[in-house]
Design an enzyme around this catalytic site. Structure first.
Site, PDB file in Angstrom:
ATOM      1  N   ARG A 168     -19.680   0.922  12.811  1.00 58.86           N
ATOM      2  CA  ARG A 168     -19.942   2.108  11.975  1.00 58.86           C
ATOM      3  C   ARG A 168     -21.061   1.791  10.999  1.00 58.86           C
ATOM      4  O   ARG A 168     -21.187   0.670  10.510  1.00 58.86           O
ATOM      5  CB  ARG A 168     -18.668   2.587  11.273  1.00 58.86           C
ATOM      6  CG  ARG A 168     -18.027   1.577  10.382  1.00 58.86           C
ATOM      7  CD  ARG A 168     -16.499   1.649  10.310  1.00 58.86           C
ATOM      8  NE  ARG A 168     -15.944   2.876   9.785  1.00 58.86           N
ATOM      9  CZ  ARG A 168     -14.789   2.930   9.099  1.00 58.86           C
ATOM     10  NH1 ARG A 168     -14.105   1.828   8.821  1.00 58.86           N
ATOM     11  NH2 ARG A 168     -14.307   4.058   8.678  1.00 58.86           N
ATOM     12  N   ARG A 215     -17.211   8.541   2.293  1.00 55.75           N
ATOM     13  CA  ARG A 215     -15.863   8.328   1.764  1.00 55.75           C
ATOM     14  C   ARG A 215     -15.876   8.053   0.263  1.00 55.75           C
ATOM     15  O   ARG A 215     -15.063   8.562  -0.488  1.00 55.75           O
ATOM     16  CB  ARG A 215     -15.211   7.129   2.456  1.00 55.75           C
ATOM     17  CG  ARG A 215     -14.707   7.405   3.818  1.00 55.75           C
ATOM     18  CD  ARG A 215     -14.297   6.123   4.490  1.00 55.75           C
ATOM     19  NE  ARG A 215     -13.779   6.402   5.815  1.00 55.75           N
ATOM     20  CZ  ARG A 215     -12.489   6.498   6.107  1.00 55.75           C
ATOM     21  NH1 ARG A 215     -11.575   6.287   5.199  1.00 55.75           N
ATOM     22  NH2 ARG A 215     -12.108   6.790   7.330  1.00 55.75           N
ATOM     23  N   GLY A 223     -14.649  13.035   7.865  1.00 51.90           N
ATOM     24  CA  GLY A 223     -14.702  14.499   7.905  1.00 51.90           C
ATOM     25  C   GLY A 223     -13.297  15.057   7.775  1.00 51.90           C
ATOM     26  O   GLY A 223     -12.336  14.415   8.194  1.00 51.90           O
ATOM     27  N   GLU A 226      -2.252   0.928  -8.137  1.00 48.92           N
ATOM     28  CA  GLU A 226      -3.205   0.493  -7.108  1.00 48.92           C
ATOM     29  C   GLU A 226      -3.465  -0.996  -7.283  1.00 48.92           C
ATOM     30  O   GLU A 226      -3.694  -1.467  -8.386  1.00 48.92           O
ATOM     31  CB  GLU A 226      -4.502   1.315  -7.256  1.00 48.92           C
ATOM     32  CG  GLU A 226      -5.709   0.783  -6.515  1.00 48.92           C
ATOM     33  CD  GLU A 226      -5.540   0.662  -4.998  1.00 48.92           C
ATOM     34  OE1 GLU A 226      -5.058   1.615  -4.364  1.00 48.92           O
ATOM     35  OE2 GLU A 226      -5.886  -0.415  -4.459  1.00 48.92           O
ATOM     36  N   ASP A 246      -1.223   6.888   6.031  1.00 51.72           N
ATOM     37  CA  ASP A 246      -1.265   5.792   7.013  1.00 51.72           C
ATOM     38  C   ASP A 246      -0.060   4.867   6.891  1.00 51.72           C
ATOM     39  O   ASP A 246       0.328   4.224   7.866  1.00 51.72           O
ATOM     40  CB  ASP A 246      -2.544   4.961   6.832  1.00 51.72           C
ATOM     41  CG  ASP A 246      -3.737   5.563   7.556  1.00 51.72           C
ATOM     42  OD1 ASP A 246      -3.655   6.762   7.932  1.00 51.72           O
ATOM     43  OD2 ASP A 246      -4.744   4.867   7.755  1.00 51.72           O
TER      44      ASP A 246
HETATM   45  C1  LIG Z   1     -13.248   4.477  11.739  1.00 51.84           C
HETATM   46  C2  LIG Z   1     -12.321   5.503  11.137  1.00 51.84           C
HETATM   47  C3  LIG Z   1     -12.749   6.809  10.999  1.00 51.84           C
HETATM   48  C4  LIG Z   1     -11.877   7.784  10.498  1.00 51.84           C
HETATM   49  N1  LIG Z   1     -12.315   9.068  10.374  1.00 51.84           N
HETATM   50  C5  LIG Z   1     -11.476  10.014   9.894  1.00 51.84           C
HETATM   51  C6  LIG Z   1     -11.917  11.368   9.750  1.00 51.84           C
HETATM   52  O1  LIG Z   1     -13.069  11.707  10.044  1.00 51.84           O
HETATM   53  N2  LIG Z   1     -11.034  12.276   9.249  1.00 51.84           N
HETATM   54  C7  LIG Z   1      -9.755  11.935   8.880  1.00 51.84           C
HETATM   55  O2  LIG Z   1      -8.988  12.810   8.420  1.00 51.84           O
HETATM   56  N3  LIG Z   1      -9.315  10.657   9.010  1.00 51.84           N
HETATM   57  C8  LIG Z   1     -10.134   9.702   9.495  1.00 51.84           C
HETATM   58  N4  LIG Z   1      -9.705   8.409   9.595  1.00 51.84           N
HETATM   59  C9  LIG Z   1      -8.350   8.071   9.118  1.00 51.84           C
HETATM   60  C10 LIG Z   1      -8.352   7.914   7.600  1.00 51.84           C
HETATM   61  O3  LIG Z   1      -9.398   7.026   7.219  1.00 51.84           O
HETATM   62  C11 LIG Z   1      -7.026   7.371   7.110  1.00 51.84           C
HETATM   63  O4  LIG Z   1      -5.986   8.137   7.663  1.00 51.84           O
HETATM   64  C12 LIG Z   1      -6.941   7.442   5.586  1.00 51.84           C
HETATM   65  O5  LIG Z   1      -8.009   6.738   4.986  1.00 51.84           O
HETATM   66  C13 LIG Z   1      -5.609   6.869   5.110  1.00 51.84           C
HETATM   67  O6  LIG Z   1      -5.532   7.029   3.716  1.00 51.84           O
HETATM   68  P1  LIG Z   1      -4.288   6.432   2.918  1.00 51.84           P
HETATM   69  O7  LIG Z   1      -4.527   6.795   1.505  1.00 51.84           O
HETATM   70  O8  LIG Z   1      -3.017   6.855   3.567  1.00 51.84           O
HETATM   71  O9  LIG Z   1      -4.401   4.869   3.126  1.00 51.84           O
HETATM   72  P2  LIG Z   1      -5.557   3.862   2.606  1.00 51.84           P
HETATM   73  O10 LIG Z   1      -6.874   4.524   2.604  1.00 51.84           O
HETATM   74  O11 LIG Z   1      -5.408   2.625   3.397  1.00 51.84           O
HETATM   75  O12 LIG Z   1      -5.182   3.606   1.083  1.00 51.84           O
HETATM   76  C14 LIG Z   1      -4.135   2.738   0.741  1.00 51.84           C
HETATM   77  C15 LIG Z   1      -4.328   2.296  -0.708  1.00 51.84           C
HETATM   78  O13 LIG Z   1      -3.186   1.517  -1.090  1.00 51.84           O
HETATM   79  C16 LIG Z   1      -3.619   0.328  -1.727  1.00 51.84           C
HETATM   80  N5  LIG Z   1      -2.566  -0.682  -1.479  1.00 51.84           N
HETATM   81  C17 LIG Z   1      -2.286  -1.305  -0.319  1.00 51.84           C
HETATM   82  N6  LIG Z   1      -1.234  -2.125  -0.467  1.00 51.84           N
HETATM   83  C18 LIG Z   1      -0.838  -2.020  -1.755  1.00 51.84           C
HETATM   84  C19 LIG Z   1       0.214  -2.616  -2.513  1.00 51.84           C
HETATM   85  N7  LIG Z   1       1.081  -3.508  -1.961  1.00 51.84           N
HETATM   86  N8  LIG Z   1       0.350  -2.268  -3.814  1.00 51.84           N
HETATM   87  C20 LIG Z   1      -0.501  -1.367  -4.392  1.00 51.84           C
HETATM   88  N9  LIG Z   1      -1.516  -0.789  -3.723  1.00 51.84           N
HETATM   89  C21 LIG Z   1      -1.678  -1.091  -2.417  1.00 51.84           C
HETATM   90  C22 LIG Z   1      -4.946  -0.005  -1.068  1.00 51.84           C
HETATM   91  O14 LIG Z   1      -5.744  -0.857  -1.881  1.00 51.84           O
HETATM   92  C23 LIG Z   1      -5.548   1.386  -0.897  1.00 51.84           C
HETATM   93  O15 LIG Z   1      -6.266   1.813  -2.030  1.00 51.84           O
HETATM   94  C24 LIG Z   1     -10.547   7.432  10.122  1.00 51.84           C
HETATM   95  C25 LIG Z   1     -10.120   6.100  10.249  1.00 51.84           C
HETATM   96  C26 LIG Z   1     -10.996   5.138  10.749  1.00 51.84           C
HETATM   97  C27 LIG Z   1     -10.496   3.733  10.891  1.00 51.84           C
END
Ligand SMILES: Cc1cc2nc3c(=O)[nH]c(=O)nc-3n(C[C@H](O)[C@H](O)[C@H](O)COP(=O)(O)OP(=O)(O)OC[C@H]3O[C@@H](n4cnc5c(N)ncnc54)[C@H](O)[C@@H]3O)c2cc1C
Length: 441
Positions: free
Chosen positions: A192, A110, A51, A38, A320
């Protein structure tokens, strides 16, 4: 190297957000060796709410019962097991309600949820301050070499990029000219905040403050649900920019400052209040709960330019990083958890086969086949959710005329949610393992 006794399979996970941490816990439960890298100095999430839908909860349970139990410990019960939509512009009355299942679709802060999961990750499996830069294949080893921005390196048999919407790993997977490297601004943005529940109850009443509601109307919607042991109300107000259709590519023509890279900009309560002027008093009461100064967030997704592939060789993207979507169906995080389940099950199978049959070269081939299968079982499902999320926002914002009619709205939104919620995660795993069996024969 040759086909001597292989070292155990070792997986590198890049990014310790929801997807990366769930994948780590799934691998831990299956005895697959991994390191979670990370870039931040510690686990971290913002304070806003999130949620998880029923499919996401089932995926958590299948990853490991501990993952689901940790979520449930910090999840906030809804007052009623329904997702309820209100005509926020006109009558202020209930428009449609959908059963979420017993104790379903609960929200939480979160940071509380990520903390609860992070406590389950053994400290010696995580390295903070490690920002991935590039990945190479040195001739001297069958392993992949990860190069971090601090100049350090590490080796692994598989690299899984869970590094979010602006994924570096996705960048490395795709041709340099691919439009999918950058997400696109959707011409929707949001405010938000978490408001004290006592203030919310005083403003809009107990019923509206203690269960999941969405207020819909022309060009905007507001979603609310309680979090943090019924001490806070999570508020998310989403607005379409004027004349924004259902739209656009990588930020072109956007009114958002520097839309190709910036997610937040300074905002003020009066901007939100102006946007909801003329709406029902309940909605105005909710907007009044926002702090005077706050950030507004641009909503990006990958709908206009989906990643053509999630996998290349022994590297893949998940969550994502693979298929960033808007928040409107509350499904993006859940998709990452389903991805994590598919990957954990496949990596466990690779590990078993390597232990039985051996061979460093064979291990590399098995990882490649497993990641191809991962893409095969996850691509259509996740792309459908990205698309459905945009369509849902058009319904909520009455850009799709069916959004104004409770009966047609109800039919459409039920269909969309049920497709997401009723997904059979066990069947997904079964299918993935069968496909791997065929491909790796
Ligand atoms: C306003 C809003 C509301 C939402 N509400 C919901 C909901 O109610 N329910 C739901 O299921 N989803 C919801 N989502 C979607 C959800 O938030 C995302 O799909 C989810 O957080 C994605 O998680 P992730 O771990 O894939 O990515 P991220 O949360 O973006 O995590 C990526 C991680 O990788 C790290 N990183 C990035 N680049 C590098 C690198 N080069 N090297 C090492 N580490 C790195 C970052 O620091 C981070 O810790 C919502 C999104 C938004 C914007």
């Amino acid at each position: 190297m040759g086909a001597s006794t292989p070292e155990p399979l070792h997986v590198a996970i890049i990014g310790a957000g929801i997807t990366g941490v769930n994948l780590a816990l799934g691998l831990l439960a299956r005895g697959v060796s991994f390191t979670l890298y990370e870039r931040a100095p510690c686990f971290g999430e913002i304070g806003a709410g999130i949620g998880f839908s029923p499919n996401a909860e089932r995926a958590m349970g299948a990853l490991s019962p501990d993952v689901l139990a940790a979520f449930k410990r910090v999840a906030n019960p809804n007052g009623e097991d329904y997702f309820q939509w209100v005509d926020g512009y006109g009558s202020g009355k209930l428009f449609f309600k959908l059963h979420v299942g017993k104790d379903g679709f609960q929200g939480g802060r979160r940071s509380d949820i990520l903390d609860a999961w992070a406590k389950l990750v053994p400290p010696d499996t995580v390295q903070f301050g490690k920002e991935i830069d590039t990945i190479t294949q040195p001739p001297s080893t069958h392993k992949l070499r990860l190069h971090f921005k601090d100049g350090s390196t590490a080796d692994a048999d598989a690299v899984i990029g869970c590094d979010g919407i602006r994924s570096r790993v996705r960048h490395l997977l795709l041709p340099p000219s691919s439009p999918a490297i950058q997400p696109g601004y959707t011409r929707k943005f949001c405010f938000r905040a978490l408001a004290p529940l006592s203030a919310a109850i005083a403003a809009i009443g107990e019923h509206a403050s203690t269960t999941r509601f969405m207020y819909i109307g022309p060009g905007a919607h507001v979603i609310t649900y309680p979090v943090a042991n019924n001490t806070l109300l999570n508020i998310l107000a989403v607005l379409s920019e004027p004349d924004s259709g259902s739209e656009s590519g990588s930020g072109s023509g956007s009114d958002w400052p520097h839309a190709s890279h910036t997610h937040t900009a300074p905002g003020h309560k009066r901007q939100a209040a102006a946007a909801f002027r003329g709406w029902h008093e309940t909605v105005r009461g909710i907007v009044d709960l926002f702090p005077d100064e706050m950030e507004k967030w641009a909503i990006f997704d990958m709908a206009a330019h989906p990643a053509p592939a999630y996998t290349k060789g022994r590297v893949c993207v998940a969550g994502d990083a693979a298929h960033a979507t808007g928040p409107h169906l509350g499904a993006g995080g859940g998709m990452g958890i389903e991805d994590a389940l598919a990957l954990a099950a496949l990596m466990e199978e690779v590990k078993k086969r390597v232990e039985q049959k051996g061979g460093e070269e064979k291990k590399g081939e098995l990882v490649e086949r497993a990641l191809e299968v991962y893409e095969e079982v996850r691509y259509t499902r996740t792309q459908e959710v990205v698309k459905a999320t945009r369509e849902a926002c058009d319904l909520f914002h009455w850009r799709d005329e069916r959004g104004r009619d409770p009966e047609r709205f109800g039919r459409e939104i039920t269909e969309k949610f049920h497709r997401i919620w009723n997904y059979d995660v066990d069947e997904m795993v079964e299918e993935a393992l069968e496909l791997l069996d065929q491909r790796a024969a």
